[in-house]
Design a protein around this motif. Sequence first.
Motif, PDB file in Angstrom:
ATOM      1  N   THR A 150      18.658  81.087 -35.775  1.00 50.00           N
ATOM      2  CA  THR A 150      18.080  80.186 -36.759  1.00 50.00           C
ATOM      3  C   THR A 150      16.628  80.546 -37.006  1.00 50.00           C
ATOM      4  O   THR A 150      16.024  81.302 -36.237  1.00 50.00           O
ATOM      5  N   LEU A 186      14.784  73.421 -36.121  1.00 47.39           N
ATOM      6  CA  LEU A 186      15.362  72.470 -35.171  1.00 47.39           C
ATOM      7  C   LEU A 186      14.286  71.947 -34.234  1.00 47.39           C
ATOM      8  O   LEU A 186      13.499  72.720 -33.687  1.00 47.39           O
ATOM      9  N   ASP A 187      14.274  70.635 -34.022  1.00 51.41           N
ATOM     10  CA  ASP A 187      13.351  70.084 -33.028  1.00 51.41           C
ATOM     11  C   ASP A 187      14.051  70.105 -31.662  1.00 51.41           C
ATOM     12  O   ASP A 187      15.217  70.482 -31.546  1.00 51.41           O
ATOM     13  N   GLY A 190      15.182  67.789 -29.680  1.00 52.10           N
ATOM     14  CA  GLY A 190      16.375  66.948 -29.576  1.00 52.10           C
ATOM     15  C   GLY A 190      17.578  67.561 -30.267  1.00 52.10           C
ATOM     16  O   GLY A 190      18.700  67.500 -29.753  1.00 52.10           O
ATOM     17  N   GLN A 191      17.352  68.160 -31.419  1.00 54.92           N
ATOM     18  CA  GLN A 191      18.452  68.801 -32.141  1.00 54.92           C
ATOM     19  C   GLN A 191      18.983  70.001 -31.367  1.00 54.92           C
ATOM     20  O   GLN A 191      20.191  70.230 -31.309  1.00 54.92           O
ATOM     21  N   LYS A 192      18.091  70.777 -30.757  1.00 53.59           N
ATOM     22  CA  LYS A 192      18.534  71.921 -29.954  1.00 53.59           C
ATOM     23  C   LYS A 192      19.393  71.449 -28.784  1.00 53.59           C
ATOM     24  O   LYS A 192      20.452  72.022 -28.514  1.00 53.59           O
ATOM     25  N   THR A 219      21.143  68.700 -28.502  1.00 55.56           N
ATOM     26  CA  THR A 219      22.430  68.223 -29.019  1.00 55.56           C
ATOM     27  C   THR A 219      23.327  69.385 -29.408  1.00 55.56           C
ATOM     28  O   THR A 219      24.524  69.396 -29.091  1.00 55.56           O
ATOM     29  N   LEU A 220      22.770  70.380 -30.091  1.00 56.34           N
ATOM     30  CA  LEU A 220      23.552  71.534 -30.514  1.00 56.34           C
ATOM     31  C   LEU A 220      24.118  72.275 -29.307  1.00 56.34           C
ATOM     32  O   LEU A 220      25.312  72.613 -29.276  1.00 56.34           O
ATOM     33  N   ARG A 245      10.065  66.462 -34.799  1.00 58.45           N
ATOM     34  CA  ARG A 245      10.110  66.636 -36.255  1.00 58.45           C
ATOM     35  C   ARG A 245       9.312  65.553 -36.958  1.00 58.45           C
ATOM     36  O   ARG A 245       9.417  64.378 -36.631  1.00 58.45           O
TER      37      ARG A 245
END
Length: 85
Positions: free
Chosen positions: A8, A13-14, A16-18, A20-21, A81
């Motif tokens: 990416t 991605l912040d 938290g998103q990382k 979760t992913l 973010r």
Amino acid sequence: MPYVTISTVRGILDAGQKKTLLERVTDLLVEVEGQGNPDFRRNVWVRIEEQEPAHWSLGGMQPTPEIIASMFGTIGADGVRVPRP
């Protein structure tokens, strides 16, 4: 044992998103390849590889930090973010 690399643009991605992913990709591999066996989880490798925007092309155009921010918002110094205005 599966190895998954997610590539990416840096800054999309912040933290938290990382997290979760990484968790959800792992869950999917446990479900599909591991056939739901929870012990399979310890064999799953998932990594997020981030590259500078200048290393990417979108429709023949290099995305600038401003273009990325306009699409996804920006990431603050704390890794959180900042929503688009």
